[in-house]
Design an enzyme around this catalytic site. Sequence first.
Site, PDB file in Angstrom:
ATOM      1  N   CYS A  32       0.857  -1.188   0.000  1.00  0.00           N
ATOM      2  CA  CYS A  32       0.000   0.000   0.000  1.00  0.00           C
ATOM      3  C   CYS A  32       0.892   1.237   0.000  1.00  0.00           C
ATOM      4  CB  CYS A  32      -0.950   0.091   1.186  1.00  0.00           C
ATOM      5  SG  CYS A  32      -2.170  -1.218   1.242  1.00  0.00           S
ATOM      6  N   ARG A  83       4.201  -0.825  -4.664  1.00  0.00           N
ATOM      7  CA  ARG A  83       3.852  -1.221  -3.301  1.00  0.00           C
ATOM      8  C   ARG A  83       2.497  -1.924  -3.220  1.00  0.00           C
ATOM      9  NH1 ARG A  83       6.899   1.339   0.585  1.00  0.00           N
ATOM     10  NH2 ARG A  83       5.330   0.826   2.117  1.00  0.00           N
ATOM     11  N   ASN A 105      -2.196   2.350   5.500  1.00  0.00           N
ATOM     12  CA  ASN A 105      -1.344   1.222   5.142  1.00  0.00           C
ATOM     13  C   ASN A 105      -1.132   0.442   6.431  1.00  0.00           C
ATOM     14  OD1 ASN A 105       0.702  -0.486   4.323  1.00  0.00           O
ATOM     15  ND2 ASN A 105       2.265   1.118   4.201  1.00  0.00           N
ATOM     16  N   GLY A 106      -1.475  -0.832   6.443  1.00  0.00           N
ATOM     17  CA  GLY A 106      -1.317  -1.624   7.668  1.00  0.00           C
ATOM     18  C   GLY A 106      -2.565  -2.450   7.911  1.00  0.00           C
ATOM     19  N   GLU A 147      16.568 -19.402  -4.946  1.00  0.00           N
ATOM     20  CA  GLU A 147      16.286 -18.084  -5.500  1.00  0.00           C
ATOM     21  C   GLU A 147      15.749 -18.200  -6.932  1.00  0.00           C
ATOM     22  OE1 GLU A 147      15.784 -15.322  -4.389  1.00  0.00           O
ATOM     23  OE2 GLU A 147      16.084 -13.902  -6.025  1.00  0.00           O
ATOM     24  N   LYS A 165      12.082 -16.897  -8.219  1.00  0.00           N
ATOM     25  CA  LYS A 165      11.887 -15.981  -9.348  1.00  0.00           C
ATOM     26  C   LYS A 165      10.892 -16.574 -10.337  1.00  0.00           C
ATOM     27  CE  LYS A 165      13.166 -13.221  -7.965  1.00  0.00           C
ATOM     28  NZ  LYS A 165      13.738 -12.912  -6.735  1.00  0.00           N
ATOM     29  N   GLU A 171       7.333 -16.451  -8.853  1.00  0.00           N
ATOM     30  CA  GLU A 171       6.815 -15.101  -8.638  1.00  0.00           C
ATOM     31  C   GLU A 171       6.288 -14.458  -9.908  1.00  0.00           C
ATOM     32  OE1 GLU A 171       9.109 -12.526  -5.321  1.00  0.00           O
ATOM     33  OE2 GLU A 171      10.396 -13.277  -6.898  1.00  0.00           O
ATOM     34  N   HIS A 189      15.392 -38.501  -2.081  1.00  0.00           N
ATOM     35  CA  HIS A 189      14.591 -38.726  -0.879  1.00  0.00           C
ATOM     36  C   HIS A 189      13.149 -38.265  -1.057  1.00  0.00           C
ATOM     37  CE1 HIS A 189      18.170 -40.035   1.100  1.00  0.00           C
ATOM     38  NE2 HIS A 189      18.782 -38.910   0.785  1.00  0.00           N
TER      39      HIS A 189
HETATM   40  C1  G6P Z   1       8.545  -9.371  -0.872  1.00  0.00           C
HETATM   41  C2  G6P Z   1       9.112  -9.260  -2.262  1.00  0.00           C
HETATM   42  C3  G6P Z   1      10.365 -10.113  -2.385  1.00  0.00           C
HETATM   43  C4  G6P Z   1      11.361  -9.725  -1.297  1.00  0.00           C
HETATM   44  C5  G6P Z   1      10.750  -9.828   0.090  1.00  0.00           C
HETATM   45  C6  G6P Z   1      11.653  -9.256   1.169  1.00  0.00           C
HETATM   46  O1  G6P Z   1       8.025 -10.637  -0.690  1.00  0.00           O
HETATM   47  O2  G6P Z   1       8.152  -9.648  -3.228  1.00  0.00           O
HETATM   48  O3  G6P Z   1      10.937  -9.899  -3.652  1.00  0.00           O
HETATM   49  O4  G6P Z   1      12.467 -10.560  -1.383  1.00  0.00           O
HETATM   50  O5  G6P Z   1       9.535  -9.083   0.129  1.00  0.00           O
HETATM   51  O6  G6P Z   1      11.804  -7.881   0.947  1.00  0.00           O
HETATM   52  P1  G6P Z   1      12.926  -7.003   1.613  1.00  0.00           P
HETATM   53  O7  G6P Z   1      12.594  -5.599   1.207  1.00  0.00           O
HETATM   54  O8  G6P Z   1      12.805  -7.201   3.088  1.00  0.00           O
HETATM   55  O9  G6P Z   1      14.230  -7.460   1.091  1.00  0.00           O
END
Ligand code: G6P
Length: 615
Positions: free
Chosen positions: A2, A27, A100-101, A488, A492, A495, A511
Amino acid sequence: MCGIVAYLGEREAQPILLEGLFRLEYRGYDSSGMAIINGKGLQSLKKKGRIQFLEEALQSAPLPGKIGISHTRWATHGGPSDENAHPHRDQSGKLALVHNGVIENYHSLRTRFLAQGHTFISETDTEVLAHLVGEHYQQIPSSDLNRLENALKAALKEVNGTYGVAVIHEDHPNLFVGARRGSPLVLAIGEKEHFLTSDVSAIISHTQKVVYLNDYDVVSVQNGQFSISSLTKPHAGYEITEVDLADAKAEMGAFPHFMLKEIFEQPQSILNAFRGRLDTEEYAAKLGGLNMTPQELLEIHRIKILGCGTALHSAMVGEYLIESLAQIPVETDFASEFRYRNCPMDRRTLVFVVSQSGETADTLAALREARRKGFRALGICNRVGSTIARESDGGVYMHAGPEIGVAATKSFTSQVMIFTLLALNLGRMRFLSASQGKEIIQAIEKIPSQVEQILKLSDSIKLIADKYKNYRSMLFLGRQYQKAVAMEGALKMKEISYIHAEAYPSAELKHGVIALIDEETPTVFLCPKDSVYEKNMSNLQEVKARKGKVIAIATEGDLEIAKFADDVIYVPATLEPLMPLLTVIPLQLLSYHTAVLLGRDVDKPRNLAKSVTVE
Ligand code: G6P
């Protein structure tokens, strides 16, 4: 998660708010809205979907006025809709609020208001908060010069949860008030104008003078003046900070997506992470921001690294780096788990929290929990002035520049580089010889040009992406340092392409996960020439023996692997501990091209947000 932008000044608010919302779209992007006060009173417009829809609606129904609040939403309570979009109004309709929250006790408050005959048009917790502020406003005599501010304070004392809020009221066309607890909020001070925003990038084209608000701060801007007080105690004072443009301004330039731009920025962002930090006389690293003496660094018994998402994956590389180069036991944990765990910790444990944004709610809570227990906790952050950067005992900035693409890319390599420097430093204080230190430094210096070289493979990686894009499930396997890289890579892929992807240490395959392998489940195999190369090759054979297709990430010159893998992407050779900095690049490109070929919205994947400021 947000985004809030509020404006009060001498200019028209609408274009300023809209521009700010576009900059904060990373955001949250499921709906947006704006409320402005003008001669006709309080007017608002809210739209489900991207900010572009709000912009289009404003073209036919503009909101003139010089004071306003606006919001881009990532839904928590109530799905994306025009009604659930912010701003929300109180029962009188004269007060508007963006938030926001999460208001955790909204349900009981809502029940109370319903019994009093209030009507709600949304399903949100925020609308309940607007009603609560409105109710207190009604109870405060109009002779109170700080009536709206006091109403907000009284309301916030009744709520549990987190908030960054901005409020305006029709009867006060020269006033906005705001407050924060747990969600970021910044007051920005311009020439005869003020802004309130979740992130400085929203207002950076107007002013660079800001005050980062702390939890329980309440801000009031009226007739060109601002005041900051505390919800709980006498205010400790505030600091006006000058924001560095380079830290906040993000333009896409000629790239079609921020994600691709950020992938291609890595030669520079990695360089920024180690520039000025290499000690080429002692063959160590200079990390002054740790705020620790060599003696204190020597006394560390254990290290705990906490983060979420990509940040946690970089922490996992950090774990291997520090254990292997400095021989200090390291544990990593999800910040969201650590904050509620009662794990025993050695008094001489040093805690690191890793966060690109410096605002992730779980990571911030983990930092606070560690510090509350008396541990020294350091931050590895990108956003200068972020809450984690400000609340930690010290740390290291990444200097990667703004990362806007929701899928983190350059922040991963910057974090891994910082862990490399840390491990080098801690190692040189212990068992690492000068010649080993020198070898590492020389390898570090080559990384940016090696990344540059891998980026040239983007078009050929796109062809591979095209070949595999229609599979519904993928595996990512790697061992030792490459285990975290596999995680990672799978993250990716999930996501941004929405292809199911799982990551495992290669040897763990047999396993359980081997049951998934068939012609329809390709495997991305991280198999550079390292200390476990032969073992990894055996695991690769296990996949091939079950007709699994293999995309291998291998070291240049390894012709052997091409005999077994269906496709090979080569990266240059480097030292094993630095290899994640190279092997992750093809995985970023593979997921990027797959997502684009599938028509996904790469920078704004469904259901995700860049900065997760709720639990
Ligand atoms: C969200 C994003 C990720 C990111 C994670 C941690 O889930 O989509 O891409 O790695 O937050 O974010 P930070 O700002 O704490 O690195």
